[in-house]
Design a protein around this motif. Structure first.
Motif, PDB file in Angstrom:
ATOM      1  N   ASN A   4      22.129  50.355  23.424  1.00 21.59           N
ATOM      2  CA  ASN A   4      23.321  49.729  22.841  1.00 21.59           C
ATOM      3  C   ASN A   4      23.849  48.539  23.634  1.00 21.59           C
ATOM      4  O   ASN A   4      24.808  47.905  23.213  1.00 21.59           O
ATOM      5  CB  ASN A   4      24.430  50.767  22.680  1.00 21.59           C
ATOM      6  N   VAL A   5      23.236  48.232  24.764  1.00 21.79           N
ATOM      7  CA  VAL A   5      23.719  47.130  25.604  1.00 21.79           C
ATOM      8  C   VAL A   5      22.750  45.953  25.492  1.00 21.79           C
ATOM      9  O   VAL A   5      21.598  46.051  25.896  1.00 21.79           O
ATOM     10  CB  VAL A   5      23.862  47.577  27.076  1.00 21.79           C
ATOM     11  N   LEU A   6      23.240  44.847  24.933  1.00 17.63           N
ATOM     12  CA  LEU A   6      22.455  43.607  24.877  1.00 17.63           C
ATOM     13  C   LEU A   6      22.334  43.023  26.270  1.00 17.63           C
ATOM     14  O   LEU A   6      21.262  42.654  26.717  1.00 17.63           O
ATOM     15  CB  LEU A   6      23.114  42.583  23.941  1.00 17.63           C
ATOM     16  N   GLY A   7      23.462  42.931  26.965  1.00 19.20           N
ATOM     17  CA  GLY A   7      23.458  42.375  28.310  1.00 19.20           C
ATOM     18  C   GLY A   7      24.860  42.288  28.871  1.00 19.20           C
ATOM     19  O   GLY A   7      25.844  42.563  28.196  1.00 19.20           O
ATOM     20  N   VAL A   8      24.916  41.886  30.135  1.00 19.25           N
ATOM     21  CA  VAL A   8      26.185  41.690  30.837  1.00 19.25           C
ATOM     22  C   VAL A   8      26.160  40.277  31.405  1.00 19.25           C
ATOM     23  O   VAL A   8      25.169  39.852  31.999  1.00 19.25           O
ATOM     24  CB  VAL A   8      26.371  42.745  31.952  1.00 19.25           C
ATOM     25  N   PHE A   9      27.285  39.564  31.220  1.00 26.32           N
ATOM     26  CA  PHE A   9      27.369  38.147  31.544  1.00 26.32           C
ATOM     27  C   PHE A   9      28.613  37.867  32.379  1.00 26.32           C
ATOM     28  O   PHE A   9      29.703  38.326  32.041  1.00 26.32           O
ATOM     29  CB  PHE A   9      27.477  37.323  30.252  1.00 26.32           C
ATOM     30  N   LEU A  10      28.446  37.084  33.423  1.00 21.15           N
ATOM     31  CA  LEU A  10      29.581  36.663  34.225  1.00 21.15           C
ATOM     32  C   LEU A  10      30.410  35.659  33.428  1.00 21.15           C
ATOM     33  O   LEU A  10      29.871  34.807  32.721  1.00 21.15           O
ATOM     34  CB  LEU A  10      29.093  35.986  35.499  1.00 21.15           C
ATOM     35  N   TYR A  11      31.715  35.771  33.539  1.00 19.27           N
ATOM     36  CA  TYR A  11      32.581  34.694  33.064  1.00 19.27           C
ATOM     37  C   TYR A  11      33.671  34.509  34.102  1.00 19.27           C
ATOM     38  O   TYR A  11      33.982  35.411  34.864  1.00 19.27           O
ATOM     39  CB  TYR A  11      33.140  34.978  31.668  1.00 19.27           C
ATOM     40  N   GLY A  12      34.190  33.333  34.190  1.00 19.11           N
ATOM     41  CA  GLY A  12      35.292  33.109  35.106  1.00 19.11           C
ATOM     42  C   GLY A  12      34.995  32.125  36.207  1.00 19.11           C
ATOM     43  O   GLY A  12      34.111  31.284  36.107  1.00 19.11           O
ATOM     44  N   LYS A  42      45.594  33.286  40.307  1.00 14.98           N
ATOM     45  CA  LYS A  42      44.566  33.543  39.291  1.00 14.98           C
ATOM     46  C   LYS A  42      44.811  32.682  38.061  1.00 14.98           C
ATOM     47  O   LYS A  42      43.887  32.150  37.464  1.00 14.98           O
ATOM     48  CB  LYS A  42      44.544  35.022  38.930  1.00 14.98           C
ATOM     49  N   LYS A  43      46.071  32.513  37.701  1.00 18.94           N
ATOM     50  CA  LYS A  43      46.405  31.686  36.542  1.00 18.94           C
ATOM     51  C   LYS A  43      46.094  30.215  36.821  1.00 18.94           C
ATOM     52  O   LYS A  43      45.652  29.487  35.943  1.00 18.94           O
ATOM     53  CB  LYS A  43      47.882  31.845  36.156  1.00 18.94           C
ATOM     54  N   VAL A  44      46.318  29.788  38.055  1.00 14.26           N
ATOM     55  CA  VAL A  44      45.976  28.414  38.421  1.00 14.26           C
ATOM     56  C   VAL A  44      44.461  28.218  38.293  1.00 14.26           C
ATOM     57  O   VAL A  44      43.992  27.208  37.778  1.00 14.26           O
ATOM     58  CB  VAL A  44      46.471  28.078  39.849  1.00 14.26           C
ATOM     59  N   GLY A  45      43.699  29.210  38.749  1.00 18.41           N
ATOM     60  CA  GLY A  45      42.237  29.149  38.592  1.00 18.41           C
ATOM     61  C   GLY A  45      41.837  29.067  37.132  1.00 18.41           C
ATOM     62  O   GLY A  45      40.943  28.307  36.757  1.00 18.41           O
ATOM     63  N   ASN A  46      42.497  29.854  36.282  1.00 15.48           N
ATOM     64  CA  ASN A  46      42.222  29.785  34.842  1.00 15.48           C
ATOM     65  C   ASN A  46      42.546  28.401  34.310  1.00 15.48           C
ATOM     66  O   ASN A  46      41.812  27.845  33.487  1.00 15.48           O
ATOM     67  CB  ASN A  46      43.038  30.832  34.079  1.00 15.48           C
ATOM     68  N   GLY A  47      43.649  27.833  34.786  1.00 13.74           N
ATOM     69  CA  GLY A  47      44.015  26.474  34.373  1.00 13.74           C
ATOM     70  C   GLY A  47      42.966  25.468  34.792  1.00 13.74           C
ATOM     71  O   GLY A  47      42.643  24.545  34.039  1.00 13.74           O
ATOM     72  N   MET A  48      42.399  25.643  35.987  1.00 11.90           N
ATOM     73  CA  MET A  48      41.340  24.737  36.458  1.00 11.90           C
ATOM     74  C   MET A  48      40.107  24.838  35.565  1.00 11.90           C
ATOM     75  O   MET A  48      39.476  23.837  35.248  1.00 11.90           O
ATOM     76  CB  MET A  48      40.986  25.051  37.912  1.00 11.90           C
ATOM     77  N   ARG A  49      39.781  26.045  35.149  1.00 12.58           N
ATOM     78  CA  ARG A  49      38.645  26.233  34.239  1.00 12.58           C
ATOM     79  C   ARG A  49      38.894  25.517  32.927  1.00 12.58           C
ATOM     80  O   ARG A  49      38.016  24.853  32.374  1.00 12.58           O
ATOM     81  CB  ARG A  49      38.410  27.720  33.957  1.00 12.58           C
TER      82      ARG A  49
END
Length: 171
Positions: free
Chosen positions: A21-29, A153-160
């Motif tokens: 049931n698992v296609l894969g695992v992917f990093l995000y962030g 963490k929110k600043v990092g999200n903003g940078m992304r």
């Protein structure tokens, strides 16, 4: 180190859902953009391929697996059915589009060829509708600002998000 963590997330997903049931695992962030800090966690998305029962009778719900870290904190592996992933690709959600481009992922070998089909058309998927993409990014940026603009963490999200906007702008 990042791949070790992604591999651990994959193993925990297999343990919880079963390999079929698992296609894969992917990093995000942040690691995908070079915005990570020394104490940044590894966040992943686990994409599930539903069997007939989970397709027709009781669909998978989005679930967060909490993966322990050595410092007694935990990381999150966000698990969701493939239909949810595709739906978010159509919305041009950058948190989902980035899994098409990350170097950090593990694919279930049973689905390797199917995943290669997605990779062959990823440019078409990622440029499905630029207006939807910009709307999605702008909405996430506003959400980030409203939550807590001083949170690291929110600043990092903003940078992304800034990186994605710049990339969109430059074609």
């Amino acid at each position: 180190m990042i791949m070790d963590r992604v591999r651990l997330h994959y193993e925990k997903a297999i343990e919880h859902y079963g390999k079929e049931n698992v296609l894969g695992v992917f990093l995000y962030g942040s690691q995908n953009y070079g915005c990570d800090l020394p104490n940044s966690d590894v966040d992943t998305k686990c994409i599930l391929v539903p069997d007939l029962y989970h397709l027709a009778i009781k669909p998978y719900e989005i679930k967060h697996l909490h993966i322990p870290r050595e410092d007694e904190e935990f990381e999150v592996c966000e698990c969701m059915p493939i239909q949810h992933m595709v739906s978010n690709w159509k919305k041009q959600n950058p948190n989902f589009l980035e899994i098409l481009y990350t170097e950090y992922y593990i694919i279930n070998q049973d689905y390797w060829y199917e995943w290669q089909d997605f990779l062959r058309i990823r440019e078409d998927i990622a440029h499905y509708d630029i207006n939807k993409g910009l709307k999605s990014i702008a909405g996430q940026a506003l959400h980030t600002l409203h939550e807590n603009p001083r949170d690291g963490k929110k600043v990092g999200n903003g940078m992304r998000l800034e990186y994605l906007l710049r990339t969109y702008k430059n074609g």
